[in-house]
Design an enzyme around this catalytic site. Sequence first.
Site, mmCIF file in Angstrom:
data_model
loop_
_atom_site.group_PDB
_atom_site.id
_atom_site.type_symbol
_atom_site.label_atom_id
_atom_site.label_comp_id
_atom_site.label_asym_id
_atom_site.label_seq_id
_atom_site.Cartn_x
_atom_site.Cartn_y
_atom_site.Cartn_z
ATOM 1 N N ASP A 56 0.883 -1.303 0.093
ATOM 2 C CA ASP A 56 -0.047 0.114 0.034
ATOM 3 C C ASP A 56 0.800 1.346 0.098
ATOM 4 O OD1 ASP A 56 -2.422 -1.320 -0.203
ATOM 5 O OD2 ASP A 56 -2.739 -1.485 2.015
ATOM 6 N N GLY A 57 2.036 1.309 0.635
ATOM 7 C CA GLY A 57 2.964 2.381 0.815
ATOM 8 C C GLY A 57 3.490 2.742 -0.706
ATOM 9 N N ASP A 127 -4.390 11.145 4.058
ATOM 10 C CA ASP A 127 -4.966 12.209 5.022
ATOM 11 C C ASP A 127 -3.869 13.320 5.433
ATOM 12 O OD1 ASP A 127 -2.791 10.992 6.699
ATOM 13 O OD2 ASP A 127 -4.152 9.187 6.956
ATOM 14 N N ASP A 156 -3.198 15.094 21.359
ATOM 15 C CA ASP A 156 -1.775 14.759 20.471
ATOM 16 C C ASP A 156 -1.869 15.267 19.123
ATOM 17 O OD1 ASP A 156 -0.890 13.723 22.936
ATOM 18 O OD2 ASP A 156 -1.155 11.458 22.099
ATOM 19 N N ALA A 164 -11.182 7.318 0.798
ATOM 20 C CA ALA A 164 -10.256 6.189 0.822
ATOM 21 C C ALA A 164 -9.203 5.930 1.804
ATOM 22 C CB ALA A 164 -9.225 6.399 -0.709
ATOM 23 N N THR A 167 -9.723 4.199 6.413
ATOM 24 C CA THR A 167 -9.716 3.066 6.722
ATOM 25 C C THR A 167 -8.345 2.840 7.347
ATOM 26 O OG1 THR A 167 -8.970 2.132 4.720
ATOM 27 C CG2 THR A 167 -11.568 1.815 5.204
ATOM 28 N N ALA A 168 -7.498 4.086 7.288
ATOM 29 C CA ALA A 168 -5.993 3.729 7.723
ATOM 30 C C ALA A 168 -5.837 4.642 9.164
ATOM 31 C CB ALA A 168 -5.118 4.476 6.536
ATOM 32 N N TYR A 169 -4.856 5.805 9.107
ATOM 33 C CA TYR A 169 -4.656 6.277 10.532
ATOM 34 C C TYR A 169 -6.175 6.675 11.015
ATOM 35 C CZ TYR A 169 -1.999 9.326 13.539
ATOM 36 O OH TYR A 169 -1.380 9.644 14.649
ATOM 37 N N LEU A 171 -8.971 5.358 10.957
ATOM 38 C CA LEU A 171 -9.727 4.324 11.620
ATOM 39 C C LEU A 171 -8.922 3.918 12.970
ATOM 40 C CD1 LEU A 171 -12.141 2.017 11.776
ATOM 41 C CD2 LEU A 171 -10.368 0.733 10.457
#
EC number: 2.7.1.23
Length: 267
Positions: A56-57, A127, A156, A164, A167-169, A171
């Site tokens: 994915d990266g 994001d 923080d 899209a 679902t990453a950071y 979530l």
Amino acid sequence: MTDMSYPGWADGYTPTRLCFAAAPNESAELWRERLVGQYGQCPPEEAEALICLGGDGFMLETLHTTLGHELPVYGINCGTVGFLMNPAVPDDLPARLAAAQVATLHPLRMKATTMDGQCVHALALNDVFLFRQTRQAAKIRIGVDGRVRLSELICDGVLISTPAGSTAYNLSAHGPIVPLSANLLPLTPISAFRPRRWRGALLPSTARVRFDILETDKRPVAAVADFTEVRDVISVEISEARELHTTVLFDPGQSLSERIIAEQFTA
């Protein structure tokens, strides 16, 4: 988002001019060598599809290079999670491309202003997030479309994601998963201390968001848009760059829209 064949190809057309790009790891390089031997290698400017081999990266890096270009990207998973990728199956690749479903992604545009007066612009397909640089919690004022919505968030950090990227950071920070067709942007706090019960907001994709950093000398904050990190920011403005897009291809039944829905039922 549309679950249909790539509109740049006529019905029944099978693309054959393929360009292969591999992540710098052994598995991806071996797949690239195999697929180039099987289908040939076309220069990117002449290709009908870009085949991304990696995780994915690397897929995210590749998609950034195609923003503003009509070159669809088909990912083959040679990494770990592979949320944006398709299974590594070498046979009938042109036919799989012809039958693939389309996801059209629009990036976020970030303008970050630093303490020394610099303005840094960047794009993000996942994001844009802010986070504290020291042990001190950040204090951030949040405005939407020119109106202050939260005068002080002690946290923080805070983030805005694309559907899209939800679902990453987003979530992981307990933000909501957003379907691609919803035209919404999740705004999610990261470890909020005050107001303790605030869980974020869902904003229309047309929203223009501004973060102002309070007590910047005592509580420095950095901003990140995908791969671009800016330290010591005093304000960050974010909006969707609707005029830019990139196109991602998925095997039938495995569209990004379907994966986002399925992720919401994953225990």
